[in-house]
Each structure stands twice: as C-alpha cells, then as structure tokens.
Design a protein around this motif. Structure first.
Motif, short mmCIF file in Angstrom:
data_model
loop_
_atom_site.label_atom_id
_atom_site.label_comp_id
_atom_site.label_asym_id
_atom_site.label_seq_id
_atom_site.Cartn_x
_atom_site.Cartn_y
_atom_site.Cartn_z
N ALA B 207 0.87 -1.17 0.00
CA ALA B 207 0.00 0.00 0.00
C ALA B 207 0.90 1.22 0.00
O ALA B 207 1.95 1.22 0.65
CB ALA B 207 -0.88 0.00 1.24
N ILE B 208 0.53 2.25 -0.73
CA ILE B 208 1.47 3.37 -0.83
C ILE B 208 1.60 4.11 0.50
O ILE B 208 2.64 4.67 0.81
CB ILE B 208 1.06 4.33 -1.98
N GLU B 209 0.57 4.09 1.32
CA GLU B 209 0.74 4.64 2.67
C GLU B 209 1.40 3.58 3.55
O GLU B 209 0.79 2.53 3.81
CB GLU B 209 -0.62 5.00 3.30
N PRO B 210 2.60 3.83 4.04
CA PRO B 210 3.20 2.88 4.98
C PRO B 210 2.39 2.87 6.28
O PRO B 210 1.74 3.85 6.63
CB PRO B 210 4.60 3.43 5.22
N HIS B 211 2.47 1.77 7.00
CA HIS B 211 1.75 1.66 8.27
C HIS B 211 2.18 2.79 9.20
O HIS B 211 3.36 3.11 9.29
CB HIS B 211 2.06 0.32 8.94
N ALA B 212 1.22 3.35 9.88
CA ALA B 212 1.54 4.45 10.78
C ALA B 212 0.55 4.46 11.93
O ALA B 212 -0.62 4.12 11.76
CB ALA B 212 1.48 5.79 10.04
N THR B 213 1.07 4.83 13.09
CA THR B 213 0.25 4.93 14.29
C THR B 213 0.61 6.21 15.01
O THR B 213 1.79 6.52 15.17
CB THR B 213 0.54 3.74 15.24
N THR B 214 -0.40 6.96 15.43
CA THR B 214 -0.17 8.06 16.34
C THR B 214 -0.93 7.73 17.61
O THR B 214 -2.15 7.55 17.56
CB THR B 214 -0.66 9.40 15.74
N ALA B 215 -0.20 7.58 18.70
CA ALA B 215 -0.80 7.09 19.95
C ALA B 215 -0.73 8.17 21.03
O ALA B 215 0.31 8.78 21.23
CB ALA B 215 -0.07 5.84 20.43
N VAL B 216 -1.87 8.38 21.69
CA VAL B 216 -1.93 9.40 22.73
C VAL B 216 -2.63 8.82 23.96
O VAL B 216 -3.79 8.41 23.87
CB VAL B 216 -2.74 10.64 22.24
N TRP B 217 -1.91 8.77 25.06
CA TRP B 217 -2.50 8.33 26.33
C TRP B 217 -2.97 9.54 27.13
O TRP B 217 -2.32 10.57 27.17
CB TRP B 217 -1.47 7.58 27.19
N ASP B 218 -4.12 9.36 27.75
CA ASP B 218 -4.59 10.36 28.70
C ASP B 218 -5.04 9.56 29.91
O ASP B 218 -6.16 9.05 29.94
CB ASP B 218 -5.74 11.16 28.07
N GLY B 219 -4.13 9.41 30.90
CA GLY B 219 -4.41 8.50 32.00
C GLY B 219 -4.49 7.09 31.47
O GLY B 219 -3.56 6.63 30.80
N ASP B 220 -5.60 6.41 31.71
CA ASP B 220 -5.73 5.06 31.16
C ASP B 220 -6.64 5.05 29.93
O ASP B 220 -7.20 4.03 29.56
CB ASP B 220 -6.22 4.07 32.23
N ARG B 221 -6.78 6.21 29.35
CA ARG B 221 -7.53 6.29 28.10
C ARG B 221 -6.55 6.48 26.95
O ARG B 221 -5.59 7.24 27.06
CB ARG B 221 -8.55 7.43 28.13
N LEU B 222 -6.82 5.80 25.88
CA LEU B 222 -5.89 5.78 24.75
C LEU B 222 -6.60 6.18 23.46
O LEU B 222 -7.67 5.64 23.16
CB LEU B 222 -5.31 4.37 24.62
N THR B 223 -6.00 7.09 22.73
CA THR B 223 -6.51 7.41 21.40
C THR B 223 -5.43 7.09 20.38
O THR B 223 -4.26 7.44 20.58
CB THR B 223 -6.88 8.91 21.29
N VAL B 224 -5.84 6.40 19.32
CA VAL B 224 -4.88 5.97 18.32
C VAL B 224 -5.38 6.36 16.93
O VAL B 224 -6.48 5.98 16.55
CB VAL B 224 -4.70 4.43 18.38
N HIS B 225 -4.56 7.11 16.22
CA HIS B 225 -4.81 7.30 14.79
C HIS B 225 -4.05 6.21 14.07
O HIS B 225 -2.83 6.12 14.21
CB HIS B 225 -4.32 8.68 14.34
N GLU B 226 -4.74 5.42 13.31
CA GLU B 226 -4.13 4.18 12.86
C GLU B 226 -4.43 3.89 11.39
O GLU B 226 -5.56 4.09 10.93
CB GLU B 226 -4.70 3.03 13.73
N ALA B 227 -3.42 3.41 10.69
CA ALA B 227 -3.63 2.95 9.32
C ALA B 227 -4.06 1.49 9.39
O ALA B 227 -3.24 0.59 9.49
CB ALA B 227 -2.35 3.09 8.51
N THR B 228 -5.38 1.28 9.40
CA THR B 228 -5.87 -0.08 9.63
C THR B 228 -7.10 -0.39 8.79
O THR B 228 -7.85 0.51 8.42
CB THR B 228 -6.21 -0.30 11.13
N GLN B 229 -7.26 -1.65 8.52
CA GLN B 229 -8.48 -2.16 7.90
C GLN B 229 -9.40 -2.78 8.94
O GLN B 229 -10.41 -3.36 8.58
CB GLN B 229 -8.13 -3.25 6.89
N GLY B 230 -9.00 -2.73 10.21
CA GLY B 230 -9.77 -3.40 11.24
C GLY B 230 -9.78 -2.61 12.54
O GLY B 230 -9.16 -3.00 13.53
#
Lengths: 331, 776, 165
Positions: B207-230
């Motif tokens: 895929a022309i976009e390489p896999h990428a993750t942007t991960a942000v923790w806020d305490g025990d809450r997690l937000t992830v911007h993710e290149a995913t099909q699932g």
C-alpha cells in the motif's frame, strides 16, 4: 541519517576548497543518490557541500560540433536539448530511460556519473559487503544477484553501475573534466570508473577532493544514427538488466563506423571495443552483429542468478544494431 | 437456478422515480474533493504540539536471544527521549490464542510480545524503539543501538523446509482437505492428463501509505490514529495488551492509504507506538519506513502447488487434484488455501484438494488480496490451459464445458452460476474467435503476440456490522459506522444505498466512518465490507421508514393515514403510495412534513447492539448464521479474464497490451468505483504475473529488497486500458444482492498472463513471476 | 540548525532546520502541509511529488536547505481542473498517491508543452510531442498507484489536456 555540517558553495572555487579542507566531505548535487544512501547509513559524510547553485548548467556547442555539458545540468534538461536530440540521440534516449520524470529533473550530469554501484547487499547494513566494509566479504555472490554484473567483476564484488546516461557517454567517447585545488584534468569517460578488483570500495579514479565540472562530447558523424535500448523488468522506472548504446554507419553494405557500449552488465559503463573491432568493415548483417556480440561477451562470467544476462546482452546488441540498420537512429 | 428465500429487501420498495435509483449509477466519490486537494488526513498526519517520533531497530540475526543492548550512543543523541528495549519496556499482556468465537482474537499478526522478550524470531524483528523530538534524531539514533545476540539455527529456505510440511487439518475458517472419489486412480486412468508443479513467491502488499500509528495516552484512556483495515480489532487488541477496558480505547482511521490485507492484523508498529507513548508520556507517532513495513508486516507466503487434471477426450474432467504447500511463520500466519476455488469451479468427477504448511523463521505471513485464490488460481488455471493444449480444445470451451451444476466436492448449490455467460461476453468483447491456437502464430513485427484466458472465482465473506442512520426533519440523512475507507469507495456506496432506501437524493446523505466512537463497523476484508454494511443500513432505513409511517398513520391529516408499508414507496424524500404517480395529490408526504407535524427533530435507528455482552452474543449468533449459510450455498463472485501480451522476440520482455475482464459480482452499487476496484485487482495481478517477488535470502530469511525500487509493482507504463464489465444482477441470497468485489478480479490474472505468454512463445512458465530470463 | 527561507504556495516561511530535514519533512512536519505524502522516502514511488519553479521533483530526496528561495507548489497550492477530472474519471481509490499524481501530471504537462521528449517518443529530433496514452503512461511512471487507478489517471490527464481519446 547522521548529522553533518552543511556548506553551500556558490561557485566552483569555494566548492573545491571546501572538499579539500574537509576530508569527510561529500558534494551534493541533485541528491537523488546521496540523500538516499545517507538515509540508509551507507554514505556518512561529515560535511555536505551543496553545489546545486554553482553555475555549471550550460550546454554549449564546441567549435567542431561537439558539446560541452556543465556538470550540474539536470538530466531532463540535457535530454530535451535540441543539439542532444539531433546529434546524439543515443544520449537523449539513455537519459530519458533512466529513473522517473521527477528524478530526472533533480539528477545532475556529474551526480549521475558518480552514483554508487547497485547491489541489494551494498545498501543493507546487516549484510557483508566489501564495497561498504572492505574485507567483510560479499553476500551477493551466494545470494540474490539477478541485477548484478557479468563483465569486469571480481571475487570481491559483482555490483553493477546503474547509469544509463554514462553508457551513452561511453559510446560517444566523452571526456570528463575534473577540478580540484590542484588544478583541472581531463579524463576519458571510459577511464573514469574502476573495476572492483580487490578494492571495490574505490569506484572511480577521482580523488576525494575533485569536482566534475563538465563533460565534453566530441563531434561524431556516426552519433547521428544512434539508439539506446534498455531491457528491464518493468516497462518503465526500473534499472537496466541489460542496455545497449549503439551508433552505426553503413556504406555499401559494410559497417563503416560503429560504437557500442553496454549497461547493466558491468561495474562501469562498458565500452564494447571488441564488438566494434569485429564489426568495423564487416558486412552489416545479422551474422556479423551476432559475431560481434559473441566476441564482446566471450569473457563474461555469470552467477546462477544472472547468467542469463550474457545471452540477453548478446541478443540486445544484435537487436539494437539491427534496428539501427533497418530503421536508422532515434532522431 | 434455485432462489434463496431470504428477506434482505426493505419492506418498502425502492423508488422508481424519473431520476432512477442511485444504486448502480457511477456516482463520484464522496471523498473526491478532500482526496484531490490534499485535505484528507491519514494516520501520520494528525498534529499534536508535543508529538514525539519513534523509529524501530530491527534484529540482524534470524533466530536466537539478545545477549546485550548498548543504548548509550543512541541515548546520547540530542533530542532522544527514550531508547526502549526489552530491558526497560513497560509490560504488555501477551497475546492470547485465537478463537473463532471472538474474531478479534485473530487480530495479532504474530505471537511475539515485542520488547517484552529477549527472543528473536526472524531477521528484522523489532528489538528496540527510539523515541525522539524529531524524525531525524529518532532514525539516526536507531542506527546507533548496538545489539549482541546468541544465534540459534533457523529455517529460512522454503525449498528445503517443504520436506517438513504437515497437513492442514482444516476448521470452520480454514480449508484443509476436500475429497470426492479416488482422484489419483481417475487421473491414472484418464485418456488425457496433465500433472505439473507450480510455484509462487512471497509478495508484499505495498500500500502506498506505509503503516503508521499516532498514539496518545490520557491517564488510562488511549486514542490511536491508525492505518488499519480493522478498527475494532485494533481497539480490542490494544485493550487486551495494555490492560485497559476496550471502552477506553478510541481508534480513528478515517482515511487509510490502501490495505490489501496488510493492514488487517495488528503488527509491531501499532503496539510499539502505544508502548512508546506509555513509556514517554508523550503523544508518539510511529510512521514506519518502507523497510520497516517489509520487516515487521507479513506478506503473502510462498507456495508450491501440484495440479493434476484428467479428462476424457471430450474434455470432461474426470480428475482434479490440487495440492499446495505454503510457508507459515513460526510465530504466526495461516495456510494459503490455494485449493479454495478448485473445490467449486469445475465439474470434475473426482477431486482431491490438500493443503500443508511448513514453519519458517520469517516474519509471519498474512492475508493479501484474495488469499488462497490469487495464487491458487495461477496453478489451477495454468493447468487447465495446459490441458486445453493437450486436448486440442479451445481453453474457453474447456472451461465452460466443465461448468458445474452443483459444487463438485460437496453438492452445494450455487447462488449464481454464470461462468458460461461471462466467458461468452468476454470472448466477444476481446475478439477471441480470431485466435489461432498455435503458439507463436501471431506477431507484430519483432513482438510475439499471445492471447490467454483464466477464470476468476472468489467467495466473499459476511461480517457483523452495526450502523446508525439518522433522518433529520430537513430530509438529510446521517449514516455512521466505524467501517474503513481504504479506497474502495465504501462511504459513497453506503450513501447510495441509504439514499435509495429512504428515497432521498445521494447528496442528502452524509456518511461518517472510520472512528471507533461510531457503531461498530465490519473490517475491510474478505470482500465483505460493502455487503455487510448494506444489510445493516437497509435494516436501519427500514426501521426509520416504519417509524415515520407509524407517526403518519396516527395523524389525522396525513394522506398516509391507515396505510401499510407494502403499499408505499420511499421517494421524493418521503413516503408515497406506490399505486399513484409520485406527483399525485395526496399520494403521500415528505419526511419533513411527517416529522414536523409530530414535533420530532429526527428519527434514528441503530442496528446491531452496543453493550458488550449483547455485542459478543450478537457476533457469535452472526457467525453461526454465516457458517450455516455457507454450508448451504456456494456464493461466489466470478469472472473471465482475457489477456493479450506482446513478447519481445529478442529479449523476452513481456508487456500486457490488452485486457478484457467480465465479472458476475451480483449487484453493483457504484458503476464507477466498482469498475476501478475490479481494474485495481487486475493491475495487482499483472504485477504478480510479471514482476512481484519479495526476496527472502534463503540463508537468513532476511528480506533483501525491502523497498519500492527493487520490489516491482506495476507502473503506469505496465498497464494498458483495461476493459471491465459486469453482469450487474443482484444475487438473491446476498444482502441487497451485493457480492463483494475487492478480491475476485485479481484471481486468475497471473494465469491469464502466463497462458498468453505460452500462446505467444510456446514456453510454459510455471513459476511466478514470469520474468524475461525464463523466456530466453 | 540552518536558517531556510521556503516559499511554499506563494507564502514565505522562515524556518530553523536541521540540515538533514528533507523538503518533504519540512512541508509535512514543520509547515503542517500534509497533503504531500510519504510513501517510500527514497524516490521510488512519487507520492511526495511537488513542483519547484514549475518542475516536478520528489521532495523526499531533496534537502530543504537546498530549496531556499525557490517557488514550491504543493497540492495545497493547486487549484486546477485536473483535480475535478480525477474525481470524474475515478483516478484514485485510497487517495494516498493522489497529491503526487496530480502535481506530477501538472509538471508533466508543462514538459510536454515545452516539447520535451520521453523514452517512448519515436522521433527525438521533432520539436513537438503528441500526448498519446503511451506518452502519458511513460511520463507518469514515476508515480505508483497500488490501488491500480492508472486508467482513470490517464483519462483525467488526457481529458484535461484536451486530447481526444
């Protein structure tokens, strides 16, 4: 990429002084090869001397009808130049078959000549490579070497020179002008690159402090009838498996003048002197073309994965000469 | 053909107004503007003021243990925040065993507990992560981490490893063996037969976009911007691995730059980005280099296949044998079910299909577009061509002559059976009748011309899908579901479906997707996303219409008073009597009128379930139904490929010069995007046919061409104008009549090319890719 | 750190950059212009194509410091009928290569306008080039599209250039 000191050189004098003073310095032209290799940790300059704004960008006609090409002329600009297209079509075709439109807009003539040889193991720090680390061995010989050389190799290195442009320049008897703080010298292009022998890390005869300032292509009548044939796995944007730069003049059915050079098969642009010797004066027939190709490849030696290049090179020589004979040049 | 008595249609009929339904039309993509203006943001493109960048360090040995990691030099690099190794990494919960009861348990691409172990399982496995203030510092420092190892012997040569292959038992989700009669005996007795071995190399999705993750923790809450099909797999898996409730994890993947299966599982980059964010307390972006994608994300596994066919002189197949061995990673990966299509495609009297796998110490393999069929069809469809040559029968005729009435291995019915039709259409469009069957009989100057055909066959899956549909009083519609826009035009298709179901214009529908805060969407896989969503969207729209009608029926002034759903159609942004022309007075009324009168701002329906327990039960119920249904029906998208190649007589260079593909994919929702997707599969198949090969050095298992310069995907110049058509008839057994189209078109492509090359040159290439050295 | 004056889409930016920063990373990470994509970071995919003084280059192999004072155009600075043509002809799927395809196509059309030949141009001596499909495909081969939207891209370019199919 490792950190480096950045120096921008506005002119040749500043550039050659900078590389003379900094032993670990590298010249940066278009960057298409150097930046990539720096990112892969193969090139580790401590100083980068940026020459991209040095005014070596002219393409000038020489009195005899030849060309003097500034070292920083972009590949695309050179290919589009009317004199190149009409007098040296093999050079235009070679340039246009290299890389992509974007890269040709970046890559310079000097940088193209000095791009590093190509081998999967050269660019992988985990592999043994005598070129990257002298004495470490060569993982390509027992590994993947489909793209590697079958002529001029050694037991220490089988990497290929990747340039298309340089193959055409080799056929055209081009001369390279190099400058350093010690002065200027002229080197025939066919002598610019070294064969690996037991020093594969040394790829050219240039000293570390020399800057290529220009390439001169002498006038040549036969060059007007010339072509570049590149054989590759994809239809475009791929390195040559085999390429042939050739020019041919025929008088009364016999070869009166011929130039042949090969790419993709050797650690340097490979001028096919032996083929030219066999062809000169011979009937311009398929048989002569084949005999010339056989003669040129007589000393070729392949590995299991690239042995096919020997026959491919023979066939491509024949096909290119045949096309020149039947259809003429690419102009 | 028997029709399935399933109720997949909404109870209110589709509109037949002057403009016609949106479904089927070549509607422009709803994300066209954001994707052509650079506005669409992908996983690595969300800004955070205090973002830190992560880079991986890969092992340079194949198997063994780390004996020491010297991080001093890397740590000293200016801007480096942390060098995380197994010696200092926060703990992750080890991945559990996969179970068919919870599909998300199949999320991890490997069993390796990265940076929580000193074990190395393949050459290139991540052994450390550097986090720094800048990309430059992170990548430079990653080069300076010095690792020493104790190496152990490893299995890295597929050719040698085949000796240790073991049979695949098969289960609900994986085909093992299929058998009918004594195929070996029938083969031996057949008047005409072929028996050959074919190989296919490892391939990567790229895929022309390489896999990428942007991960942000806020305490025990997690937000992830993710290149995913699932999205849901990522959410649940991260929750398990980091020991937080799934509800605390939000995964966002609004736009994904291509997947093809490579972004289906959860791979090292995702986990390590989250781990690094935890270790540093900073938002962390891990944008994989192309090399890191190759080294840490699985690709398609290599296969060696035997296909043997026996036939009578009339071409009727008496024996079909398809045996495949594929490699799996010792730390993960699944069998490549190369015989999948061979179970159903041709009416052979006897059949034997067998799969086996051999474990290798390489990065575990994974799904890649049409796993099984894409490479299995190369062997089967090449063998059929070889048989046609042996028989002296036209290869199209040989195939259509063997079109089965019921599945030959298990007697199941086909929901559709149109192989003959797609071949007939294709032959006409291509001009097949002009073919001289003799090899080397056609040329264009110095180029030898060859024509080849092959069948495409793929069984799309269905997946649970939750959606919400909200119809506002102003007649606009909002569809929400955490599905994936990886390029298939999913949002556009759902807008069209909802528009028709509710009788509103397409541009009145907005679709929100790609965020786990939305109702749980299906994964983009198995060619199942669009149909699965369509079923849920239709159901939701149906409920909305019923609710609207319920409001209107009670209203004294409504022309819909007392009407039943079956009497109405959704059109003109409202409900109108089907027996009157749309403009007729008192034929019905708009949603706006209904909602305004009732004092309602909107109507909303949510299909599927939200609370965790019901979600799990719902998923199990869905899977049971799906698998039961699979026992009754062979529901497949099929196609016929017609290919022309030109082969340079001197150099053996092969170029594809013409392509016709005719498909039966059920109902086509969007003529434009469907055509593109079908073409896309053909393009990828051309790549597999002519150039694609991941070079794993057999001495080390190390990938030696981890980049787009040396792994040859097709470029513009490799691809001719591709003529794609389809029957466009709804499959009566599928949701909204839709079969999936994401995968079928790659199936058979490589065989069609190789068959054309044989026709051009007389050389039969049984090993992919068909590079020129095989033709000299 | 080096001071660099980057002119992007008509706006001048004064940046303090590590000389290692590529033009691509300068755009994406320092100027927030993420429309230019990173696909391979080694010049092999074309996703990072931008225009510099009207010429297309791959921004990943360019060091930002080299491009001070040059006129850089990224997809964010493009407003051209070609973009609508891409939507009409479905010249993309996932959209990740699209910015590069569009910038590359604009640079390519200017090259054709100037009469620059390509590897498939038959007669190099002729000063003008006809924009056939074969020419478009060859000239666009530096831009990979893994979704395989090549037909749509060719259609969009041909349509925009006003060439009958």
């Amino acid at each position: 990429m490792r950190p480096f000191a950045y120096v921008s050189a506005p002119d040749v004098d500043t550039a050659v002084r900078a590389i003379a003073e900094q032993p670990g310095a590298k010249l940066l032209g278009g960057g298409t090869n150097l930046v990539d290799l720096m990112r892969q940790d193969v090139e580790r300059p401590t100083t980068v001397v940026d020459i991209s704004s040095v005014p070596l960008t002219g393409v000038d006609e020489l009195p005899d009808g030849g060309l003097r090409i500034g070292a920083l002329v972009r590949n695309s600009h050179l290919a589009a130049h009317p004199l190149v297209r009409t007098r040296f079509p093999v050079l235009a075709q070679a340039l246009l078959s290299g890389a992509s439109g974007q890269l040709r807009n970046m890559a310079t003539v000097g940088g193209n000549l000095l791009q590093r040889t190509r081998c999967l193991y050269f660019v992988d720090g985990a592999a043994a490579c005598n070129k990257r680390e002298p004495g470490s061995g060569c993982d390509a010989i027992g590994g993947f070497h489909r793209g590697n050389a079958v002529l001029g190799t050694s037991e220490h290195c089988v990497a290929t020179h990747p340039s298309d442009m340089a193959v055409a320049l080799a056929a055209l008897d081009a001369v390279v002008e190099a400058q350093s703080v010690r002065g200027t010298r002229r080197i025939p292009l066919v002598e610019l690159h070294r064969l690996p022998g037991d020093t594969p890390h040394l790829e050219t005869v240039l000293d570390a402090d020399e800057l290529i300032t220009a390439v001169e292509v002498p006038a040549s009548a036969v060059a007007a009838t010339s072509r570049y044939r590149k054989v590759r796995d994809r239809a475009s944007f791929a390195f040559a498996l085999v390429s042939v730069a050739a020019a041919l003049d025929v008088e009364d059915g016999a070869v009166s003048a011929v130039r042949v050079a090969l790419g993709g098969v050797a650690p340097k642009p490979w001028r096919a002197y032996e083929a030219e010797r066999v062809l000169t004066g011979a009937p311009a027939t398929e048989e002569s073309f084949r005999a010339a190709a056989e003669a040129e490849l007589a000393d070729a030696s392949g590995l299991p994965g690239n042995d096919f290049k020997i026959e491919l090179a023979r066939r491509t020589i024949v096909a290119t000469l045949r096309q020149l004979r039947v259809e003429g040049g690419a102009a | 053909m028997t029709q399935a008595p399933e109720k997949t249609r909404p109870s209110v009929e589709r509109p037949a107004d002057a403009e016609g339904p949106a479904v089927g039309r070549p509607v422009d993509r709803v994300d066209g503007t954001v994707k052509t203006s650079g506005e669409a943001r992908y996983a690595a493109e969300f800004p955070f003021p205090d973002i830190a960048h992560a880079a991986m360090v890969h092992s340079t040995i194949t198997r063994g243990r780390i004996t020491g990691i010297d991080t001093a030099e890397a740590t000293a690099v200016e801007g480096v925040l942390a060098v995380i190794t197994h010696e200092n990494a926060p703990k992750m919960v080890p991945p559990g065993r996969p179970t068919p009861l919870d599909l998300s348990s199949m999320a991890p691409g490997t069993r390796v507990n990265y940076l929580n172990t000193d074990e190395v399982h393949w050459n290139g496995q991540p052994v450390a992560v550097v986090v720094a203030e800048s990309l430059e510092a992170a990548h430079a420092a990653a080069r300076l981490v010095r690792v020493t190892y104790d190496a152990l012997p490893a299995t890295t040569d597929f050719a040698a490893a085949q000796a240790d292959a073991t049979p695949v038992k098969g289960n609900l989700l994986e085909i093992g063996e299929a058998k009918k009669g004594d195929a070996e005996a029938a083969l031996a007795a057949a008047p005409v037969s072929v028996d050959a071995t074919y190989t296919t190399p490892p391939q990567n999705h790229n895929a022309i976009e390489p896999h990428a993750t942007t991960a942000v923790w806020d305490g025990d809450r997690l937000t992830v911007h993710e290149a995913t099909q699932g999205i849901e797999w990522v959410r649940k898996h991260l929750a398990v691995r980091f020991g937080v409730p799934a509800a605390n994890v939000r995964v966002i993947a609004t736009y994904v730059g291509g997947g093809f299966g490579g972004k289906g599982a959860v791979w090292a980059g995702t986990l390590l980005a989250v781990l690094a964010a935890k270790a540093t307390g900073r938002p962390v972006r891990m944008a994989l280099t192309r090399e890191a994608v190759y080294r840490t994300v699985g690709g398609r596994t290599p296969t060696r296949q035997r296909v043997a066919l026996g036939a009578g002189r009339d071409g009727q197949l008496t024996a079909l044998l398809h045996e495949g061995v594929s490699a799996v990673g010792r730390m993960g990966g699944r069998s490549e079910a190369v015989g999948s299509q061979s179970q159903h495609l041709y009416a052979a009297r006897t059949v034997l299909i067998r799969h086996s796998t051999t474990e290798m110490d390489t990065v575990p393999n994974t799904f890649m577009r049409a796993p099984g069929e894409a490479v299995g069809s190369f062997a089967l469809e090449s063998a059929v061509d070889e048989l046609a040559v042996e028989l002296g029968v036209d290869p199209v005729q040989l195939r259509t002559r063997n079109e089965p009435e019921r599945s030959p291995t298990d007697g199941k019915r086909f929901s559709r059976q149109n192989l003959g039709r797609v071949y007939a259409d294709g032959a006409e469009r291509f001009g097949w009748a002009a073919r001289d069957p003799k090899p080397r009989s056609m040329r264009d100057g110095r180029r030898l011309i060859g024509w080849g055909v092959a069948s495409a066959f793929h069984m799309p899956i269905q997946l649970p899908a939750d959606v919400s549909v909200r119809l506002a009083a102003d007649g606009t519609v909002l569809v929400r579901s955490s599905f994936h826009e990886i390029g298939v035009g999913a949002a556009t298709a759902q807008a069209q479906i909802a528009a028709d179901a509710l009788g509103v214009p397409v541009d009145a529908v907005r679709v929100e997707h790609g965020d786990s805060d939305q109702p749980v969407g299906p994964m983009a896989g198995g060619s199942g996303q669009t149909a699965s969503l369509a079923a849920a969207v239709l159901e939701a729209c149906d409920r909305i219409k019923r609710e609207a009608l319920a409001l209107a029926r009670k209203a004294p002034g409504s022309p819909l008073r007392g009407r039943r759903p079956a009497e109405l159609r959704a059109t003109g942004s409202g409900l109108f009597r089907a027996d009157l022309p749309p403009g007729a007075e008192s034929a019905g009324e708009t949603y706006a009128a209904i909602l305004t009168r009732a004092g309602r701002g909107y109507l909303e329906a949510r299909t599927g379930s939200d609370n965790r327990l019901r979600a799990a039960a719902g998923q199990a119920r869905f899977m049971t139904r799906f698998l039961l249904d699979r026992r009754r029906w062979v529901r497949a998208a099929i196609g016929a490929h017609f290919c022309e190649v030109a082969v340079d007589e001197d150099t053996g260079e092969v170029r594809v010069t013409r392509w016709v593909g005719v498909f039966d994919v059920g109902r086509v929702v969007n003529a434009k995007t469907a055509t593109s997707q079908l073409r896309g599969g053909i393009v990828m198949g051309i790549g597999a046919a002519l150039g694609e090969e991941t070079l794993l050095d057999p001495r080390t298992g190390r990938i030696m061409n981890p980049g787009l310069g040396e792994y040859h995907v097709p470029v513009h110049a490799d691809v001719p104008a591709i003529d794609v058509t389809y029957l466009d008839e709804p499959d009566p057994t599928a949701p909204a009549g839709i079969l999936g189209i994401g995968e079928v078109s790659i199936v058979g492509v490589a065989a069609a090319v190789a068959n054309a090359v044989h026709h051009a040159t007389g050389v039969r290439v049984r090993d992919l890719p068909v590079t020129l050295d095989r033709l000299l | 750190m080096v001071e660099v004056q980057l002119r992007v889409n008509g706006t001048a930016h004064r940046l303090e950059l590590d000389p290692r920063v590529s033009l691509l990373d300068a755009l994406r990470e320092h100027l927030g212009l993420t429309g230019t994509k990173k696909g391979c970071n080694q010049g092999a995919c074309g996703a990072c194509t931008v225009l510099v003084d009207g010429e297309r280059i791959t921004a990943c192999l360019a060091l930002a410091v080299q491009y001070g004072g040059r006129e850089i155009t990224t997809i964010e600075g493009v407003a051209h009928p070609l973009q609508q043509a891409f939507v009409r002809t479905d010249g993309f799927q996932c959209g990740y290569c699209t910015s590069g395809q569009i910038c590359s196509a604009l640079g390519m059309l200017a090259e054709v306008e100037a009469g620059a030949p390509s590897a498939v141009t038959e007669h190099l001596a002729e000063p003008a080039v006809a924009l056939t499909d074969a020419e478009i495909r060859e000239r666009m081969s530096g831009n990979l599209c893994r979704c395989g939207a090549y037909n749509g891209i060719t259609d969009a370019i041909r349509e925009t250039a006003g060439v009958p199919s």
